[in-house]
Design an enzyme around this catalytic site. Structure first.
Site, mmCIF file in Angstrom:
data_model
loop_
_atom_site.group_PDB
_atom_site.id
_atom_site.type_symbol
_atom_site.label_atom_id
_atom_site.label_comp_id
_atom_site.label_asym_id
_atom_site.label_seq_id
_atom_site.Cartn_x
_atom_site.Cartn_y
_atom_site.Cartn_z
ATOM 1 N N ASP A 49 -7.948 -4.027 -0.772
ATOM 2 C CA ASP A 49 -8.286 -3.957 -2.235
ATOM 3 C C ASP A 49 -8.430 -5.538 -2.762
ATOM 4 O O ASP A 49 -9.309 -6.065 -3.506
ATOM 5 C CB ASP A 49 -7.718 -3.095 -3.299
ATOM 6 C CG ASP A 49 -7.530 -1.664 -2.690
ATOM 7 O OD1 ASP A 49 -8.788 -1.257 -2.659
ATOM 8 O OD2 ASP A 49 -6.813 -1.124 -2.595
ATOM 9 N N HIS A 71 0.908 -1.060 -0.042
ATOM 10 C CA HIS A 71 0.033 0.006 -0.093
ATOM 11 C C HIS A 71 0.827 1.114 -0.186
ATOM 12 O O HIS A 71 1.956 1.315 0.631
ATOM 13 C CB HIS A 71 -0.971 0.008 1.341
ATOM 14 C CG HIS A 71 -2.016 0.965 1.012
ATOM 15 N ND1 HIS A 71 -1.806 2.257 1.551
ATOM 16 C CD2 HIS A 71 -3.461 0.885 0.803
ATOM 17 C CE1 HIS A 71 -3.065 2.839 1.069
ATOM 18 N NE2 HIS A 71 -4.085 1.983 0.898
#
Length: 424
Positions: free
Chosen positions: A364, A307
């Site tokens: 995600d 991330h």
């Protein structure tokens, strides 16, 4: 308000010293107030605003190095597992979790506004049937100001508050309808006997022909967690867009539409959709090992791992993985693509290359798998992200309008032509 530390940073510029005050928040690094640099005839240069705090906020705190995400001080994993989405909405809007009585009242307010003006349903007919649902959302959300224009005085706190409730309540209806429209099915209206997540899934998948349709409680819980885990994420691109648009005095529906537009960008809101596209490209479980070797050789990108903000782990991912496991077990799906995703996860969690680089599955990765398992098409993934993030956007919009603010006006480093004359 932030507090002055008494410390100052000293900038040496053109033989002069400029003292810049340093402020402390309740958490996070100190910040240097650079506005006095302007008086010297200079600007600061920070492409992407990576080192710039554009505002003060009490809503969300992120420490990417430690994997911390707090909403009004509460860890995101606690909110996702011990509260529901509307309780999180109340928290973001008001600063505290609701009491039992306040929760009943707030839930009732939201239920009372889930319907949209009947003419809004006709508005959809102006779009092509193959339009992307996000294109539809940008249009219909912005158009709400034409239907609810009697409460658009942004200086009136009551107008601001009712608009916030309307947005939280109506966005799921519009989101589900954007899907129904593109697949040619009749719109399904919201029901007051269903909770927030159940209502959305009912409007998505029920049809007039199937009167016995019931929402699977495991899927409703999963959707509620997805909403909660995506409710806010500090001053990201879309939230900053909402604040910037709001600083002009634009009405809140226009501001949220602007946020949806920013979220539509693949670098922002399209990450879970990109995960599914990556799985399509890999093709089968047999190809996973070779794909991961290509990742190591930097020949392809590994989507849904690591991330930009979280350098160790995404605090939302643990809850999302647990939810993913619950959904797959409840549905008993035998989907080759989901098996492929699980093999990717297995390798990433055990291969030293990925472990040492802390390339763990992020929110995600798991949310994309869950949404696919539920039966939601990939083009709706970002719409659901926008639905969940609406409360974050409107909370920041409300916070900005609760005190004095200035119109946003970034500067630039001009590198074009110097002044010249037209010669003919």
């Amino acid at each position: 308000m932030s507090e002055a530390t008494g410390k100052k940073a000293v900038l040496h510029l053109d033989g002069k010293e400029i003292e810049l005050p340093i402020y402390s928040g309740t958490l996070g690094p100190d910040v240097i107030d650079v506005k006095d640099v302007l008086a010297s005839g200079h600007f600061t240069f920070d492409p992407g605003f990576m080192a710039t705090a554009s505002c003060e906020s009490k809503i969300t705190f992120i420490d990417g190095d430690k994997g911390i995400l707090l909403h009004r001080g509460y860890p995101i994993d606690q909110l996702a597992t011990q509260a529901d989405y509307l309780e999180t909405c109340y928290l973001l809007l008001n600063g505290e979790l609701p009491t039992a009585e306040q929760k009943v009242e707030f839930d009732a307010k939201v239920r009372a506004h889930t319907m949209v003006h009947d003419q809004v349903s006709r508005f959809f007919n102006g779009f092509r049937r193959d339009a992307h649902p996000m294109a539809i959302m940008v249009g219909v959300v912005g158009a709400l100001s034409a239907f609810y224009h009697n409460n658009l005085d942004i200086e009136d706190i009551n107008h601001r508050e009712i608009t916030a409730i309307r947005l939280i309540a109506k966005i799921p209806t519009l989101a589900a309808w954007s899907y129904k429209y593109t697949v040619g099915q009749p719109f399904i209206y919201p029901r007051n006997d269903l909770n927030y997540a159940e209502n959305f899934l009912h409007m998505m998948f029920a049809t007039p022909a199937d009167r016995d349709y019931k929402v699977n409680p495991v899927l409703a819980r999963a959707m509620d967690r997805i909403f909660t885990l995506h409710a806010d994420h500090e001053q990201n691109a879309s939230t900053s867009t909402v604040r910037l648009a709001g600083s002009t005095g634009a009405n809140p529906y226009a501001c949220i539409s602007a946020g949806i537009s920013a979220l539509w960008g693949p670098a922002h809101g399209g990450a879970n959709e990109a995960v599914l596209k990556m799985l399509d490209e890999i093709g089968s479980v047999e190809n996973v090992a070779e794909f991961m070797e290509k990742v190591k050789r930097k020949e392809v990108k590994l989507m849904g791992f690591g991330h930009r903000v979280y350098k160790n782990f995404d605090p939302r991912a643990k809850v999302m993985k647990q939810t993913c496991d619950e959904v797959l077990e409840a549905l008993g799906i035998n989907d080759p693509q989901l098996a492929l995703a699980m093999e990717l996860e297995r390798i990433a969690l055990n291969d030293p290359y990925f472990v040492e680089r802390k390339l763990y599955p992020n929110v995600d990765f798991y949310s994309g798998i869950i949404l696919k398992a539920i039966g939601i098409p990939t083009e709706m993934f970002t719409v659901i992200f926008a639905l969940a993030r609406t409360v974050g956007w409107i909370s920041h919009w409300l916070e900005m309008h609760s005190g004095p603010y200035k119109i946003g006006r970034p500067r630039q480093l001009y590198t074009g032509e110097v002044q010249r004359d037209i010669k003919r």
